[in-house]
Design a protein around this motif. Structure first.
Motif, PDB file in Angstrom:
ATOM      1  N   ASP A 101       0.806  -1.219   0.000  1.00  0.00           N
ATOM      2  CA  ASP A 101       0.000   0.000   0.000  1.00  0.00           C
ATOM      3  C   ASP A 101       0.837   1.265   0.000  1.00  0.00           C
ATOM      4  OD1 ASP A 101      -2.359  -1.441   0.031  1.00  0.00           O
ATOM      5  OD2 ASP A 101      -2.509  -1.439   2.219  1.00  0.00           O
ATOM      6  N   VAL A 102       2.155   1.142  -0.024  1.00  0.00           N
ATOM      7  CA  VAL A 102       3.037   2.313   0.062  1.00  0.00           C
ATOM      8  C   VAL A 102       3.588   2.648  -1.320  1.00  0.00           C
ATOM      9  CG1 VAL A 102       5.163   3.226   1.075  1.00  0.00           C
ATOM     10  CG2 VAL A 102       3.672   1.730   2.421  1.00  0.00           C
ATOM     11  N   LEU A 103       3.375   3.899  -1.745  1.00  0.00           N
ATOM     12  CA  LEU A 103       3.967   4.348  -3.002  1.00  0.00           C
ATOM     13  C   LEU A 103       5.430   4.666  -2.749  1.00  0.00           C
ATOM     14  CD1 LEU A 103       1.372   6.666  -4.758  1.00  0.00           C
ATOM     15  CD2 LEU A 103       1.680   4.217  -4.922  1.00  0.00           C
ATOM     16  N   VAL A 104       6.304   4.039  -3.520  1.00  0.00           N
ATOM     17  CA  VAL A 104       7.736   4.271  -3.348  1.00  0.00           C
ATOM     18  C   VAL A 104       8.315   5.094  -4.491  1.00  0.00           C
ATOM     19  CG1 VAL A 104       8.087   2.244  -1.903  1.00  0.00           C
ATOM     20  CG2 VAL A 104       8.355   2.045  -4.385  1.00  0.00           C
ATOM     21  N   GLY A 105       7.570   5.267  -5.579  1.00  0.00           N
ATOM     22  CA  GLY A 105       8.060   6.053  -6.705  1.00  0.00           C
ATOM     23  C   GLY A 105       6.939   6.508  -7.602  1.00  0.00           C
ATOM     24  N   CYS A 106       7.239   7.542  -8.380  1.00  0.00           N
ATOM     25  CA  CYS A 106       6.261   8.042  -9.343  1.00  0.00           C
ATOM     26  C   CYS A 106       6.976   8.772 -10.472  1.00  0.00           C
ATOM     27  CB  CYS A 106       5.249   8.971  -8.677  1.00  0.00           C
ATOM     28  SG  CYS A 106       5.934  10.553  -8.131  1.00  0.00           S
ATOM     29  N   LEU A 107       6.265   8.971 -11.541  1.00  0.00           N
ATOM     30  CA  LEU A 107       6.698   9.825 -12.638  1.00  0.00           C
ATOM     31  C   LEU A 107       5.485  10.159 -13.491  1.00  0.00           C
ATOM     32  CD1 LEU A 107       6.746   7.989 -15.454  1.00  0.00           C
ATOM     33  CD2 LEU A 107       8.916   7.243 -14.544  1.00  0.00           C
ATOM     34  N   GLN A 108       5.634  11.174 -14.319  1.00  0.00           N
ATOM     35  CA  GLN A 108       4.588  11.516 -15.277  1.00  0.00           C
ATOM     36  C   GLN A 108       5.145  11.313 -16.673  1.00  0.00           C
ATOM     37  OE1 GLN A 108       2.616  15.319 -14.855  1.00  0.00           O
ATOM     38  NE2 GLN A 108       1.628  15.131 -16.836  1.00  0.00           N
ATOM     39  N   LEU A 109       4.368  10.661 -17.518  1.00  0.00           N
ATOM     40  CA  LEU A 109       4.701  10.493 -18.929  1.00  0.00           C
ATOM     41  C   LEU A 109       3.702  11.285 -19.751  1.00  0.00           C
ATOM     42  CD1 LEU A 109       5.494   6.711 -19.637  1.00  0.00           C
ATOM     43  CD2 LEU A 109       6.999   8.661 -19.963  1.00  0.00           C
TER      44      LEU A 109
END
Length: 145
Positions: free
Chosen positions: A54-62
């Protein structure tokens, strides 16, 4: 680890990552809500996350940009690449970028591009290790309301 598109429920955690905050969640403003709704509604934009349970460890936008160059193929613009500070150094950023590049390739993009602040030397070395080349000089013009 699960790689997927962000949902509205993820927005506070995504904002905390973008702000490089150690908090699990950040305050979501009306402007954030509008921006996320616009991204969700646009087939050329997506916020992608890497989740450990349930933990977000990373993100990005494409963002997929149509163009006349490269035989009319789209290019993928990568922005807001973030890994939780307490999870950096373990290969998650490389995995997140690998998955994003594969996503762009699967869409038929002819190029993946990104910009990085000139002061972020470690980030530059990271992108170069992934095969990105310093091929252009970037410029920005901030527009104040």
């Amino acid at each position: 680890m699960i790689f997927r598109e962000a949902t509205r429920r993820d927005l506070p955690a995504v904002l905390a990552l973008i702000d490089d905050d150690r908090a699990e969640r950040a305050e979501v403003t009306e402007a954030h809500e509008r921006a996320f709704a616009a991204i969700e509604a646009d087939a050329r934009n997506e916020v992608l996350v890497l989740a450990d349970g349930d933990v977000l460890v990373g993100c990005l936008q494409l963002t997929y940009v149509p163009g006349l160059g490269r035989g009319g193929r789209e290019r993928a613009l990568v922005e807001a690449v973030r890994i939780r500070p307490d999870r950096r150094g373990g290969g998650l950023g490389a995995e997140l970028m690998r998955l994003a590049v594969e996503r762009a390739r699967g869409r038929g993009c002819g190029l993946v591009q990104l910009t990085s602040n000139k002061r972020r030397d470690a980030a530059h070395r990271f992108y170069e290790r992934l095969g990105f080349a310093r091929s252009h000089e970037g410029f920005k013009l901030h527009l104040e309301p």
